[in-house]
Every structure is written in structure tokens, then in C-alpha cells.
Design a protein around this motif. Structure first.
Motif, PDB file in Angstrom:
ATOM      1  N   ILE A  19       6.903  11.626 -28.553  1.00  0.00           N
ATOM      2  CA  ILE A  19       6.263  10.320 -28.735  1.00  0.00           C
ATOM      3  C   ILE A  19       5.460  10.357 -30.032  1.00  0.00           C
ATOM      4  N   PHE A  20       5.423   9.231 -30.738  1.00  0.00           N
ATOM      5  CA  PHE A  20       4.530   9.119 -31.892  1.00  0.00           C
ATOM      6  C   PHE A  20       3.903   7.741 -31.919  1.00  0.00           C
ATOM      7  N   SER A  21       2.853   7.599 -32.690  1.00  0.00           N
ATOM      8  CA  SER A  21       2.155   6.317 -32.807  1.00  0.00           C
ATOM      9  C   SER A  21       2.254   5.815 -34.242  1.00  0.00           C
ATOM     10  N   SER A  22       2.006   4.510 -34.399  1.00  0.00           N
ATOM     11  CA  SER A  22       1.995   3.901 -35.730  1.00  0.00           C
ATOM     12  C   SER A  22       0.961   2.788 -35.766  1.00  0.00           C
ATOM     13  N   SER A  23       0.480   2.503 -36.985  1.00  0.00           N
ATOM     14  CA  SER A  23      -0.455   1.394 -37.174  1.00  0.00           C
ATOM     15  C   SER A  23       0.008   0.578 -38.378  1.00  0.00           C
ATOM     16  N   SER A  24      -0.399  -0.716 -38.377  1.00  0.00           N
ATOM     17  CA  SER A  24       0.213  -1.632 -39.338  1.00  0.00           C
ATOM     18  C   SER A  24      -0.740  -2.702 -39.842  1.00  0.00           C
ATOM     19  N   ARG A  25      -0.306  -3.349 -40.915  1.00  0.00           N
ATOM     20  CA  ARG A  25      -0.996  -4.544 -41.418  1.00  0.00           C
ATOM     21  C   ARG A  25      -0.905  -5.690 -40.424  1.00  0.00           C
ATOM     22  N   ASP A  26      -0.005  -5.605 -39.444  1.00  0.00           N
ATOM     23  CA  ASP A  26       0.143  -6.689 -38.469  1.00  0.00           C
ATOM     24  C   ASP A  26      -0.928  -6.646 -37.373  1.00  0.00           C
ATOM     25  N   SER A  27      -1.946  -5.800 -37.538  1.00  0.00           N
ATOM     26  CA  SER A  27      -3.085  -5.663 -36.620  1.00  0.00           C
ATOM     27  C   SER A  27      -2.768  -4.908 -35.341  1.00  0.00           C
ATOM     28  N   SER A  28      -1.623  -4.287 -35.265  1.00  0.00           N
ATOM     29  CA  SER A  28      -1.265  -3.597 -34.020  1.00  0.00           C
ATOM     30  C   SER A  28      -1.113  -2.091 -34.205  1.00  0.00           C
ATOM     31  N   VAL A  29      -1.182  -1.413 -33.070  1.00  0.00           N
ATOM     32  CA  VAL A  29      -0.869   0.001 -32.947  1.00  0.00           C
ATOM     33  C   VAL A  29       0.259   0.073 -31.940  1.00  0.00           C
ATOM     34  N   ARG A  30       1.228   0.929 -32.182  1.00  0.00           N
ATOM     35  CA  ARG A  30       2.366   1.054 -31.270  1.00  0.00           C
ATOM     36  C   ARG A  30       2.642   2.519 -30.975  1.00  0.00           C
ATOM     37  N   THR A  31       3.195   2.777 -29.794  1.00  0.00           N
ATOM     38  CA  THR A  31       3.723   4.101 -29.497  1.00  0.00           C
ATOM     39  C   THR A  31       5.226   3.968 -29.326  1.00  0.00           C
ATOM     40  N   TRP A  32       5.932   5.031 -29.739  1.00  0.00           N
ATOM     41  CA  TRP A  32       7.397   5.019 -29.815  1.00  0.00           C
ATOM     42  C   TRP A  32       7.987   6.266 -29.171  1.00  0.00           C
ATOM     43  N   GLN A  33       9.189   6.121 -28.613  1.00  0.00           N
ATOM     44  CA  GLN A  33       9.968   7.276 -28.186  1.00  0.00           C
ATOM     45  C   GLN A  33      10.725   7.771 -29.406  1.00  0.00           C
TER      46      GLN A  33
END
Length: 125
Positions: free
Chosen positions: A43-57
Motif C-alpha cells: 500500500i502507498f499514499s499520495s497527496s495532491s493539489r486537489d486537496s485530497s490524500v489517497r491510499t492505493w493498492q
């Protein structure tokens, strides 16, 4: 290795062949940071200019969860090494801790003023 991009994607790379083995799409603006977690590379996470944080498989490139609450860009993210948590820092001058198991916000620090942000040098010690 995982990389973030202005083109709104993340890419997972094979460190031996240097080939892209997974392209992850889901953010609505540039991806500013990404980080593998304490659970290895599943699993990894990401952050963005779109104001969100996401976790991914990692294996599938599928979004596991979206964490919302920051006002403005989210500059950084990291995954907890002790528990299922994601930590993020944003343009709104807050640091937030998210629970990966249910998506709730566990904690928040912040609201530094502009002068504090301008002269922040990072951690010491």
C-alpha cells in the motif's frame, strides 16, 4: 519505487528493469507527494493539489480510500509505521492524521501563521 507527477498520475517502477509496472489514476490535479507505508510495499499514499490524500493498492493501482479535509493543496504524506495511519500536511498549515481502517480524521495540528511558515526550517535533532 513509486513516483508522483504533475500529470495527475502515480507510477510504480520495477527497480531491476526500470520499467513502469503500474500507472495509478485518480487525482484531479497534480500529485505532489507519495510514500510507501509501514506494511511494506503493498500500500502507498499520495497527496495532491486537489486537496485530497489517497491510499492505493500497489499491485492493482486501485484507490483504497480518499481522505478529505484539507483546505487547498496537500503538500506531503506519510504512512504510519505502528498503526494503519496516514499523515498529511497541507497549504492550510495543518498536519492531519487519518485512520486507514475507517477513513476518519484522528488528529490535527496546526494553523501556523504566514510568518511561521515562511521561516520554518524543518526538524532539528
Amino acid at each position: 519505487v513509486v513516483s508522483a507527477s504533475e500529470d495527475r498520475t502515480l507510477r510504480v517502477w520495477d527497480t531491476e528493469t526500470h520499467a513502469c509496472i503500474q500507472q495509478c489514476v485518480g487525482h484531479y490535479d497534480a500529485v505532489l507527494a507519495c510514500s510507501f507505508g509501514g506494511a511494506g510495499h503493498a500500500i502507498f499514499s499520495s497527496s495532491s493539489r486537489d486537496s485530497s490524500v489517497r491510499t492505493w493498492q500497489t499491485a492493482t493501482g486501485v484507490v483504497i480510500a480518499v481522505y478529505s479535509g484539507h483546505k487547498g493543496q496537500v503538500y506531503g504524506c506519510a504512512m504510519g509505521v505502528i498503526g494503519p495511519q496516514v499523515i498529511s500536511s497541507g497549504e492550510d498549515a495543518t498536519i492531519r492524521v487519518w485512520d486507514m481502517s475507517d477513513g476518519s480524521q484522528l488528529d490535527q495540528w496546526g494553523r501556523l501563521n504566514r510568518m511561521q511558515l515562511q521561516y520554518a526550517e524543518g526538524h532539528v535533532g
